[in-house]
Write an enzyme that holds these catalytic residues in place. Structure first.
Site, short mmCIF file in Angstrom:
data_model
loop_
_atom_site.label_atom_id
_atom_site.label_comp_id
_atom_site.label_asym_id
_atom_site.label_seq_id
_atom_site.Cartn_x
_atom_site.Cartn_y
_atom_site.Cartn_z
N GLY A 25 4.45 -16.67 -14.38
CA GLY A 25 4.58 -16.60 -12.93
C GLY A 25 3.52 -17.44 -12.26
N GLU A 26 3.11 -17.03 -11.07
CA GLU A 26 2.08 -17.71 -10.28
C GLU A 26 2.56 -19.01 -9.66
OE1 GLU A 26 -1.52 -18.35 -12.51
OE2 GLU A 26 -1.71 -16.24 -13.06
N GLY A 27 3.63 -19.61 -10.20
CA GLY A 27 4.04 -20.95 -9.82
C GLY A 27 3.80 -21.96 -10.92
N VAL A 75 -2.50 -21.32 -12.45
CA VAL A 75 -1.83 -22.04 -11.37
C VAL A 75 -2.77 -23.04 -10.72
CG1 VAL A 75 -2.35 -20.31 -9.57
CG2 VAL A 75 -0.35 -21.79 -9.35
#
Length: 356
Positions: free
Chosen positions: A323-325, A97
């Site tokens: 995930g994480e953005g 990210v």
């Protein structure tokens, strides 16, 4: 705070959207030739209440982190301590990210809303880089197969944390918010939330998360099914759903979406954790969907079910499941480009280009 935020969320502005459609029709390109970017720009004009809408920048990623009591059921091979360890990695700038955020020029804010492992009071991080907000509601949820994951008060506190973070980021100048998450085991409550809000079978809502084997996957589906059978969450009561089968980061992300919608700022959704939270936000305030942009289609099957329920089409589909953005950050240039067209492309009249 929750009630006043929900009350502030309004439908998209029809006049601004009509103006954006008209402008799209006069730009020097064939009508419809930009595909999904055209209705996206129209919707963002409706959200802002003006045409053209403001460019959705600068971007701010908010990563909400929490742990999960259901980890005890063996739904993931990863140790729970990894949640806190990854927060250290985020703050040091060493995660995927961070790399994508640097590429996009986005800020990164990490919010401890429910990490079980104590974090250092003063993490060794670059003062000019990612920052940490300490907002721990409780050190991880309870095991949702045994009891409610959160009390209603705890779920509310997490939602309101997300609302506050959204307000802080917008007040600091963010033109678009991006959802991020971290929490070992968090795809299990995400699947439960998706099944509760959409009505799909737990098997259709549950994926392999970090890539679990067949035995662990079967156990995970069974855990989701058992939690739903135990609690029978009512989708008309989003706070109750978040409390019984959700996670602290899921609840906070729902609050981030609500806070962004109340401020008429777009929120770019990442993967399955984000869209499960978005379902809760939409249950609180259906008009909040107007502020949501689906960044990508997660490889987790529940994400597709959630996006279908929300009526959102993802901008990119790369088979991501980190995930994480990360997926939201990769989609960010697409969103900015959709709006930039309305700002910078000449009309047929102004450019002296003949129409057909």
């Amino acid at each position: 705070m929750l009630e006043s935020t929900v009350a502030a969320i309004r439908p998209l502005d029809e006049a601004a959207m009509a103006a954006a459609r008209d402008l799209q029709g006069r730009l020097t390109k064939p009508a419809g030739s930009l595909g999904a970017l055209e209705p996206l720009s129209v919707r963002l004009a409706g959200l802002a209440g003006t045409c053209p809408p403001p460019l959705p920048e600068p971007a701010a990623v908010a990563i909400f982190a929490g742990d999960h009591g259901v980890h005890a059921q063996g739904v993931t091979p990863w140790p729970q301590e990894v949640t806190a360890q990854m927060i250290g990695n985020f703050l040091a700038g060493g995660a995927v990210v961070n790399a994508f955020a640097r590429q996009a020029g986005a800020s990164v804010t990490v919010v401890d809303v429910g990490v079980a492992t104590p974090l250092p009071a003063d993490p060794a991080a670059d003062p000019a880089g990612p920052r940490l907000i300490a907002a721990n509601v409780r050190p991880g949820t309870r095991d949702l197969t045994v009891t409610a994951a959160l009390t209603r008060d705890e779920a509310r506190a997490a939602v309101e944390t997300g609302i506050r973070v959204a307000g802080e980021l917008v007040d600091a100048g963010a033109g678009i918010l991006l959802t991020g998450d971290m929490g070992i085991g968090n795809t299990t409550p995400a699947a439960a939330l998706i099944a509760a809000f959409t009505g799909v079978d737990p098997a259709a809502a549950t994926g392999r998360g970090t890539g679990v084997d067949d035995e662990t996957y079967a156990r995970k589906v069974g855990v989701v099914r058992a939690a739903l059978d135990r609690h029978a969450p009512d989708p008309a009561d989003p706070l109750g759903v978040l409390g019984t089968v959700g996670g602290l980061e899921h609840a906070a992300l729902a609050g981030l979406v609500l806070g962004a919608a109340a401020r008429r700022v777009p929120v770019l959704l990442d993967g399955v954790i984000a869209v499960s939270a978005a379902l809760a936000a939409a249950a609180f305030a259906p008009d909040a969907v107007g502020a949501m942009v689906a960044g990508h289609r997660s490889a987790e099957p529940g994400a597709t079910a959630a996006l279908r329920h929300l009526g959102l089409d993802p901008l990119i589909d790369l088979g991501l499941r980190l995930g994480e953005g990360t997926g939201a950050l990769l989609a960010l240039p697409v969103v900015i480009g959709a709006v930039r067209v309305l700002h910078e492309v000449a009309t047929f009249d102004s450019a002296g280009v003949a129409e057909k």
